[in-house]
Design a protein around this motif. Sequence first.
Motif, PDB file in Angstrom:
ATOM      1  N   VAL A  64       0.869  -1.170   0.000  1.00 22.89           N
ATOM      2  CA  VAL A  64       0.000   0.000   0.000  1.00 22.89           C
ATOM      3  C   VAL A  64       0.904   1.217   0.000  1.00 22.89           C
ATOM      4  CG1 VAL A  64      -1.742   1.328   1.239  1.00 22.89           C
ATOM      5  CG2 VAL A  64      -1.854  -1.175   1.234  1.00 22.89           C
ATOM      6  N   THR A  65       0.829   2.023  -1.021  1.00 21.58           N
ATOM      7  CA  THR A  65       1.635   3.236  -1.120  1.00 21.58           C
ATOM      8  C   THR A  65       0.755   4.353  -1.663  1.00 21.58           C
ATOM      9  OG1 THR A  65       3.517   4.263  -2.259  1.00 21.58           O
ATOM     10  CG2 THR A  65       2.535   2.326  -3.317  1.00 21.58           C
ATOM     11  N   GLU A  66       0.295   5.212  -0.768  1.00 19.02           N
ATOM     12  CA  GLU A  66      -0.633   6.276  -1.135  1.00 19.02           C
ATOM     13  C   GLU A  66      -0.205   7.588  -0.483  1.00 19.02           C
ATOM     14  OE1 GLU A  66      -3.217   6.187  -3.183  1.00 19.02           O
ATOM     15  OE2 GLU A  66      -3.088   4.032  -3.595  1.00 19.02           O
ATOM     16  N   GLN A  67      -0.361   8.672  -1.227  1.00 19.15           N
ATOM     17  CA  GLN A  67      -0.100   9.978  -0.643  1.00 19.15           C
ATOM     18  C   GLN A  67      -1.286  10.374   0.239  1.00 19.15           C
ATOM     19  OE1 GLN A  67       2.098  12.845  -3.114  1.00 19.15           O
ATOM     20  NE2 GLN A  67       1.771  11.458  -4.835  1.00 19.15           N
ATOM     21  N   LEU A  68      -0.972  10.941   1.405  1.00 11.86           N
ATOM     22  CA  LEU A  68      -2.009  11.301   2.367  1.00 11.86           C
ATOM     23  C   LEU A  68      -2.749  12.558   1.933  1.00 11.86           C
ATOM     24  CD1 LEU A  68      -0.406   9.201   4.026  1.00 11.86           C
ATOM     25  CD2 LEU A  68      -0.771  10.635   6.029  1.00 11.86           C
ATOM     26  N   GLU A  69      -3.977  12.664   2.416  1.00 10.29           N
ATOM     27  CA  GLU A  69      -4.820  13.827   2.145  1.00 10.29           C
ATOM     28  C   GLU A  69      -4.566  14.889   3.220  1.00 10.29           C
ATOM     29  OE1 GLU A  69      -9.576  14.598   1.493  1.00 10.29           O
ATOM     30  OE2 GLU A  69      -8.945  13.136   2.995  1.00 10.29           O
ATOM     31  N   ARG A  70      -4.348  16.119   2.788  1.00 11.08           N
ATOM     32  CA  ARG A  70      -4.135  17.218   3.744  1.00 11.08           C
ATOM     33  C   ARG A  70      -5.473  17.660   4.307  1.00 11.08           C
ATOM     34  NH1 ARG A  70      -3.973  22.852   4.070  1.00 11.08           N
ATOM     35  NH2 ARG A  70      -2.197  23.733   5.264  1.00 11.08           N
ATOM     36  N   VAL A  71      -5.603  17.623   5.645  1.00  6.79           N
ATOM     37  CA  VAL A  71      -6.825  18.042   6.323  1.00  6.79           C
ATOM     38  C   VAL A  71      -6.737  19.507   6.708  1.00  6.79           C
ATOM     39  CG1 VAL A  71      -8.321  17.629   8.319  1.00  6.79           C
ATOM     40  CG2 VAL A  71      -7.205  15.701   7.175  1.00  6.79           C
TER      41      VAL A  71
ATOM     42  N   TYR B 119      -2.644  15.360   8.347  1.00  7.96           N
ATOM     43  CA  TYR B 119      -2.838  14.566   7.133  1.00  7.96           C
ATOM     44  C   TYR B 119      -3.475  13.238   7.518  1.00  7.96           C
ATOM     45  CZ  TYR B 119       0.367  17.872   4.935  1.00  7.96           C
ATOM     46  OH  TYR B 119       0.949  19.020   4.462  1.00  7.96           O
ATOM     47  N   ARG B 120      -4.239  12.650   6.586  1.00 10.72           N
ATOM     48  CA  ARG B 120      -4.846  11.354   6.868  1.00 10.72           C
ATOM     49  C   ARG B 120      -4.794  10.472   5.627  1.00 10.72           C
ATOM     50  NH1 ARG B 120     -11.015  13.586   7.584  1.00 10.72           N
ATOM     51  NH2 ARG B 120     -11.449  14.044   5.383  1.00 10.72           N
ATOM     52  N   THR B 121      -4.792   9.185   5.877  1.00  7.82           N
ATOM     53  CA  THR B 121      -4.707   8.212   4.785  1.00  7.82           C
ATOM     54  C   THR B 121      -6.013   8.149   4.010  1.00  7.82           C
ATOM     55  OG1 THR B 121      -5.371   6.443   6.300  1.00  7.82           O
ATOM     56  CG2 THR B 121      -3.013   6.780   5.989  1.00  7.82           C
ATOM     57  N   THR B 122      -5.904   7.887   2.726  1.00  3.95           N
ATOM     58  CA  THR B 122      -7.086   7.656   1.886  1.00  3.95           C
ATOM     59  C   THR B 122      -7.319   6.160   1.667  1.00  3.95           C
ATOM     60  OG1 THR B 122      -5.713   7.861  -0.101  1.00  3.95           O
ATOM     61  CG2 THR B 122      -6.811   9.855   0.697  1.00  3.95           C
ATOM     62  N   VAL B 123      -6.292   5.354   1.933  1.00 10.18           N
ATOM     63  CA  VAL B 123      -6.372   3.895   1.854  1.00 10.18           C
ATOM     64  C   VAL B 123      -5.834   3.347   3.171  1.00 10.18           C
ATOM     65  CG1 VAL B 123      -5.544   1.817   0.672  1.00 10.18           C
ATOM     66  CG2 VAL B 123      -6.074   3.871  -0.645  1.00 10.18           C
ATOM     67  N   PRO B 124      -6.531   2.420   3.837  1.00  8.71           N
ATOM     68  CA  PRO B 124      -6.038   1.923   5.125  1.00  8.71           C
ATOM     69  C   PRO B 124      -4.721   1.165   4.976  1.00  8.71           C
ATOM     70  CG  PRO B 124      -7.913   0.622   4.380  1.00  8.71           C
ATOM     71  CD  PRO B 124      -7.816   1.793   3.457  1.00  8.71           C
ATOM     72  N   LEU B 125      -3.872   1.262   6.009  1.00 10.30           N
ATOM     73  CA  LEU B 125      -2.590   0.582   6.026  1.00 10.30           C
ATOM     74  C   LEU B 125      -2.706  -0.750   6.755  1.00 10.30           C
ATOM     75  CD1 LEU B 125      -0.220   3.571   6.951  1.00 10.30           C
ATOM     76  CD2 LEU B 125      -1.007   2.849   4.678  1.00 10.30           C
ATOM     77  N   GLN B 126      -1.949  -1.737   6.297  1.00 11.80           N
ATOM     78  CA  GLN B 126      -1.893  -3.027   6.980  1.00 11.80           C
ATOM     79  C   GLN B 126      -1.109  -2.872   8.290  1.00 11.80           C
ATOM     80  OE1 GLN B 126      -2.958  -6.146   6.404  1.00 11.80           O
ATOM     81  NE2 GLN B 126      -3.854  -5.988   4.349  1.00 11.80           N
ATOM     82  N   ILE B 127      -1.673  -3.359   9.400  1.00  9.19           N
ATOM     83  CA  ILE B 127      -0.991  -3.235  10.696  1.00  9.19           C
ATOM     84  C   ILE B 127      -0.995  -4.553  11.460  1.00  9.19           C
ATOM     85  CG2 ILE B 127      -1.449  -0.748  10.942  1.00  9.19           C
ATOM     86  CD1 ILE B 127      -3.768  -1.554  12.852  1.00  9.19           C
ATOM     87  N   ALA B 128      -1.143  -5.670  10.753  1.00 11.06           N
ATOM     88  CA  ALA B 128      -1.203  -6.983  11.420  1.00 11.06           C
ATOM     89  C   ALA B 128      -0.197  -7.935  10.771  1.00 11.06           C
ATOM     90  CB  ALA B 128      -2.613  -7.568  11.337  1.00 11.06           C
TER      91      ALA B 128
END
Length: 628
Positions: A496-503, A508-517
């Motif tokens: 998963v490689t996505e540029q974050l959205e500027r709030v 900044y927040r992700t537009t695609v969830p990251l794997q954390i498991a």
Amino acid sequence: MSRLLALVTLLLAAFPAVAQAAPAEAAPAGGATAGQIAIGAGVATVWTLILLVLGLGHRAGRTTLLLRLSAPAARLTRLPGWAGLPLLVAGLGLLLAGVGFVWDVALHISAGRDEGPFANPSHYMIFLGLLVMLASGWLAVVLPTADEGPASGIRVVEGWTVPAGGVAMLLSGSAAMLAFPLDDVWHRIFGQDVTLWGPTHLVLITGGLLVFASALVLAREGRTVTAAAQRSAGRVPGAVPKLLGASAAAVVLTGMTIAYQQEFGYGVPQFRLMFHPVLIALTASLALVAVRLACGAGAALLAAVGSIVLSGLLTVIVGPIFGTLTHHFPLYLAEAALVELAALALLRAGRSPYPFAALSALLIGTVGVVAEWGWSHAWMPLSWPGHLVGPAMVRAVPVALAGAVIAVFVTRCLTRDAAVRARWSWLPATAGVAVALAVLGSLLPTHAPDGARVQLALTPQGDGTAHVTATFTPRDVAEHADWVQGLSWQHGEGVVTEQLERVSEGVYRTTVPLQIAGNAKALIRLQRGTTTASVGVRLPADPAIPVGAIPARRLVERPLVHDPVLLQRERKPDTPRWLWAVGSSTVLLLVVGLFATLGWALLRAARLPADDGAAPARAGAAPGEVAA
């Protein structure tokens, strides 16, 4: 001989067993197991012995196997057997190693380190490709008999003239092969540098590419001998087909792209984004200017189209067929069109090619950068921000000029332009290599911002993934960034490689969830100019390094650290700086030595005596005229 072949077969069959014998609980981070080193060294040694026995037997007249193999190669390539067979063998080696290399990078990004050099299926293809490329150089050296080698060659003894291109092929193939064990030594000293641009990786990659470049010199030498024979028989030698020259340039475009740009193609570059437009400009100017000079109108466009086909095939093979990642690549179509326009404007018979080369470089470094900027927004995993375009042009123009000057030198040598016979004709190309290395080297130093921190707020999605909101302190540290990226990789399910959205400012927040498991690693990455930094969202413990875990937490604040600290955790932090400097300098000298060897071979091929039966091209000959 049959016993040697049987032994190689047994050793190759033993690879899977050795791979399975490696400890599975933790992939090694500081070199391969002794068993795998022994198997690799054994296969390479036996293969070298087979080549020596065949080659020396051929020289002594004890075996005609190589003559029998070279006869159909000569008919197929319309070159002497001592040139045709090595060319076909080198092509096979480049195909095997190239596909294996692209697959290998994708596998490492997707699944992480392997349990040893032969626990990774892509390494089989790379290793086999290196063995085949080594064989191509050795064949080019030993095949010529009865002084049938070219006048540009080196006479070893009576009846044995070694082609200059063959010498360069053998040395380049040997360096690429040597990089395989050197990589393990490097890992033991410095830890595992999990990046495409590791020093020993660059030796392997560059050596493999230079085998192909040296093979072009060998083809030139073989063609000279063939042309002399045709003239002696009263026939007029034909010109090299434009499609053939464009195909060679397409291989160069594709080879340099996968060799040096793959991390950008997968969206996980470990170096500044600025490298990408600069590397594209260098690749385009070197290949496209050369093929337009050598093969005439339309050749640059044909080469670009051919590169798209080759790159597309690699993408399909590694992605849908092998089931790993999708490789993205530049098009080079705009750059090819710009080179064709520059040729229409400035390339004339009797004129120096340097004004054409300079205009091509200027257009590639400016308009070409804008075109690839647009393409990055259409398909590349990390699009280039608008503010990068101007600074990229400042660096791309001199690098493109360097590539274009080198292209002029290479083309003049391969077409035997009389201008290359001048005593110091190699100086512009040498200066071009120095300029390219200097500009690329200037982009290497990076740092993390002092005292910066990031608050991470995770929103779990219930499937082992989470959205992340990152709040930077100080708030302006991420403003006008080249990228703020969410990255999760090495979990066995792609990347998963996505540029974050500027709030808002600093948020900044992700537009695609990251794997954390599981085995997944997840980071928030920031790049702004010379700042390359990361904060760990989640990294598992790695006892092979050893390092502890960075756990995923719903709300946590962590420091923003220099990117390699987290991306290359396998590197040993306590290695003396002087040792790293010595090792890197040694590798650089080796690569520069390979460039010098290729330059020597080109000059030897260019300065053939006038009585060899092939008329040299005159200085400033018209495009396409030199192809004959």
